[in-house]
Scaffold this motif. Structure first.
Motif, PDB file in Angstrom:
ATOM      1  N   CYS A   1       0.855  -1.177   0.000  1.00 51.78           N
ATOM      2  CA  CYS A   1       0.000   0.000   0.000  1.00 51.78           C
ATOM      3  C   CYS A   1       0.897   1.235   0.000  1.00 51.78           C
ATOM      4  CB  CYS A   1      -0.907   0.008   1.231  1.00 51.78           C
ATOM      5  SG  CYS A   1      -1.898   1.504   1.396  1.00 51.78           S
ATOM      6  N   THR A   2       0.623   2.163  -0.922  1.00 48.36           N
ATOM      7  CA  THR A   2       1.465   3.362  -1.006  1.00 48.36           C
ATOM      8  C   THR A   2       1.158   4.359   0.108  1.00 48.36           C
ATOM      9  OG1 THR A   2      -0.097   4.330  -2.584  1.00 48.36           O
ATOM     10  CG2 THR A   2       1.807   3.170  -3.486  1.00 48.36           C
ATOM     11  N   ARG A   3       0.023   4.194   0.800  1.00 47.50           N
ATOM     12  CA  ARG A   3      -0.310   5.112   1.907  1.00 47.50           C
ATOM     13  C   ARG A   3       0.293   4.674   3.226  1.00 47.50           C
ATOM     14  NH1 ARG A   3      -6.667   5.917   0.835  1.00 47.50           N
ATOM     15  NH2 ARG A   3      -6.527   7.299  -0.972  1.00 47.50           N
ATOM     16  N   CYS A   4       0.064   3.416   3.600  1.00 49.69           N
ATOM     17  CA  CYS A   4       0.493   2.976   4.935  1.00 49.69           C
ATOM     18  C   CYS A   4       1.656   1.988   4.907  1.00 49.69           C
ATOM     19  CB  CYS A   4      -0.681   2.367   5.693  1.00 49.69           C
ATOM     20  SG  CYS A   4      -1.358   0.866   4.954  1.00 49.69           S
ATOM     21  N   GLY A   5       2.004   1.453   3.742  1.00 48.74           N
ATOM     22  CA  GLY A   5       3.144   0.553   3.630  1.00 48.74           C
ATOM     23  C   GLY A   5       2.859  -0.900   3.969  1.00 48.74           C
ATOM     24  N   VAL A   6       1.615  -1.252   4.204  1.00 45.58           N
ATOM     25  CA  VAL A   6       1.257  -2.634   4.547  1.00 45.58           C
ATOM     26  C   VAL A   6       1.292  -3.495   3.295  1.00 45.58           C
ATOM     27  CG1 VAL A   6      -0.649  -4.099   5.353  1.00 45.58           C
ATOM     28  CG2 VAL A   6      -0.135  -1.965   6.526  1.00 45.58           C
ATOM     29  N   ASN A   7       1.831  -4.706   3.415  1.00 44.50           N
ATOM     30  CA  ASN A   7       1.806  -5.670   2.317  1.00 44.50           C
ATOM     31  C   ASN A   7       0.499  -6.437   2.385  1.00 44.50           C
ATOM     32  OD1 ASN A   7       4.400  -5.129   1.268  1.00 44.50           O
ATOM     33  ND2 ASN A   7       5.291  -6.281   2.963  1.00 44.50           N
ATOM     34  N   LEU A   8      -0.186  -6.551   1.234  1.00 41.74           N
ATOM     35  CA  LEU A   8      -1.466  -7.225   1.187  1.00 41.74           C
ATOM     36  C   LEU A   8      -1.628  -7.910  -0.153  1.00 41.74           C
ATOM     37  CD1 LEU A   8      -4.270  -4.704   0.398  1.00 41.74           C
ATOM     38  CD2 LEU A   8      -1.984  -3.905   0.822  1.00 41.74           C
TER      39      LEU A   8
ATOM     40  N   GLY B   1      -3.223   5.321 -10.242  1.00 41.43           N
ATOM     41  CA  GLY B   1      -2.083   4.523 -10.671  1.00 41.43           C
ATOM     42  C   GLY B   1      -1.305   3.889  -9.534  1.00 41.43           C
ATOM     43  N   LYS B   2      -1.740   4.080  -8.280  1.00 44.11           N
ATOM     44  CA  LYS B   2      -1.055   3.512  -7.116  1.00 44.11           C
ATOM     45  C   LYS B   2      -2.005   2.555  -6.401  1.00 44.11           C
ATOM     46  CE  LYS B   2       1.775   7.582  -6.450  1.00 44.11           C
ATOM     47  NZ  LYS B   2       2.148   8.657  -5.561  1.00 44.11           N
ATOM     48  N   LEU B   3      -1.447   1.497  -5.814  1.00 37.86           N
ATOM     49  CA  LEU B   3      -2.249   0.516  -5.096  1.00 37.86           C
ATOM     50  C   LEU B   3      -2.363   0.917  -3.629  1.00 37.86           C
ATOM     51  CD1 LEU B   3      -0.801  -2.724  -6.687  1.00 37.86           C
ATOM     52  CD2 LEU B   3      -3.052  -1.735  -7.079  1.00 37.86           C
ATOM     53  N   VAL B   4      -3.594   0.874  -3.104  1.00 41.55           N
ATOM     54  CA  VAL B   4      -3.856   1.220  -1.701  1.00 41.55           C
ATOM     55  C   VAL B   4      -4.762   0.158  -1.096  1.00 41.55           C
ATOM     56  CG1 VAL B   4      -3.570   3.695  -2.060  1.00 41.55           C
ATOM     57  CG2 VAL B   4      -5.823   2.680  -2.313  1.00 41.55           C
ATOM     58  N   CYS B   5      -4.848   0.143   0.232  1.00 50.20           N
ATOM     59  CA  CYS B   5      -5.717  -0.792   0.948  1.00 50.20           C
ATOM     60  C   CYS B   5      -7.167  -0.531   0.552  1.00 50.20           C
ATOM     61  CB  CYS B   5      -5.564  -0.614   2.454  1.00 50.20           C
ATOM     62  SG  CYS B   5      -3.922  -0.977   3.089  1.00 50.20           S
ATOM     63  N   ALA B   6      -7.904  -1.589   0.235  1.00 46.64           N
ATOM     64  CA  ALA B   6      -9.292  -1.441  -0.180  1.00 46.64           C
ATOM     65  C   ALA B   6     -10.238  -1.390   1.010  1.00 46.64           C
ATOM     66  CB  ALA B   6      -9.695  -2.562  -1.121  1.00 46.64           C
ATOM     67  N   ALA B   7      -9.939  -2.143   2.071  1.00 44.45           N
ATOM     68  CA  ALA B   7     -10.900  -2.286   3.176  1.00 44.45           C
ATOM     69  C   ALA B   7     -10.348  -1.814   4.514  1.00 44.45           C
ATOM     70  CB  ALA B   7     -11.339  -3.738   3.271  1.00 44.45           C
ATOM     71  N   ASN B   8      -9.211  -1.156   4.547  1.00 46.67           N
ATOM     72  CA  ASN B   8      -8.625  -0.730   5.820  1.00 46.67           C
ATOM     73  C   ASN B   8      -9.085   0.686   6.134  1.00 46.67           C
ATOM     74  OD1 ASN B   8      -7.091  -0.115   8.027  1.00 46.67           O
ATOM     75  ND2 ASN B   8      -5.145  -0.696   7.117  1.00 46.67           N
ATOM     76  N   PRO B   9      -9.945   0.879   7.134  1.00 48.59           N
ATOM     77  CA  PRO B   9     -10.442   2.227   7.427  1.00 48.59           C
ATOM     78  C   PRO B   9      -9.368   3.131   8.007  1.00 48.59           C
ATOM     79  CG  PRO B   9     -11.216   0.671   9.084  1.00 48.59           C
ATOM     80  CD  PRO B   9     -10.511  -0.128   8.013  1.00 48.59           C
ATOM     81  N   HIS B  10      -8.286   2.581   8.529  1.00 49.78           N
ATOM     82  CA  HIS B  10      -7.235   3.394   9.127  1.00 49.78           C
ATOM     83  C   HIS B  10      -6.249   3.916   8.081  1.00 49.78           C
ATOM     84  CE1 HIS B  10      -8.727   2.179  12.995  1.00 49.78           C
ATOM     85  NE2 HIS B  10      -8.669   0.912  12.599  1.00 49.78           N
ATOM     86  N   CYS B  11      -6.348   3.428   6.882  1.00 47.75           N
ATOM     87  CA  CYS B  11      -5.397   3.807   5.849  1.00 47.75           C
ATOM     88  C   CYS B  11      -5.821   5.074   5.125  1.00 47.75           C
ATOM     89  CB  CYS B  11      -5.246   2.646   4.849  1.00 47.75           C
ATOM     90  SG  CYS B  11      -4.074   2.962   3.536  1.00 47.75           S
ATOM     91  N   HIS B  12      -7.087   5.403   5.159  1.00 49.81           N
ATOM     92  CA  HIS B  12      -7.592   6.525   4.360  1.00 49.81           C
ATOM     93  C   HIS B  12      -7.307   7.845   5.005  1.00 49.81           C
ATOM     94  CE1 HIS B  12      -9.382   3.671   1.718  1.00 49.81           C
ATOM     95  NE2 HIS B  12      -9.940   3.082   2.766  1.00 49.81           N
TER      96      HIS B  12
END
Length: 73
Positions: free
Chosen positions: A45-52, A62-73
């Motif tokens: 995830c380009t926002r929080c750095g978590v691998n998923l 154009g960047k991948l982010v967490c789809a279901a993580n409410p803390h990432c937004h």
């Protein structure tokens, strides 16, 4: 006094057996394994750095982010 103690022990044993039985009945079914034998691509995830897994990510600008993580937004 001995009869009461025996009844208490029997009651606790029955409670323990029924508790184990009902817990085994309430277990959720196991998730099926990944469809591909080698698994699924992992992305960062380009926002929080978590691998998923790629299936749990969404693309924003154009960047991948967490789809279901409410803390990432």
């Amino acid at each position: 006094m001995g009869r009461i103690l025996t009844l208490i022990i029997i009651g606790v044993a029955l409670w323990w057996l029924f508790r184990g039985f009902f817990r085994s009945q309430l277990r959720e079914p196991e998730k099926p394994p990944a469809q591909l034998p080698e698994g699924e691509d992992m992305v960062r995830c380009t926002r929080c750095g978590v691998n998923l897994p790629r299936s749990e990510a969404r693309e924003e600008g154009g960047k991948l982010v967490c789809a279901a993580n409410p803390h990432c937004h």
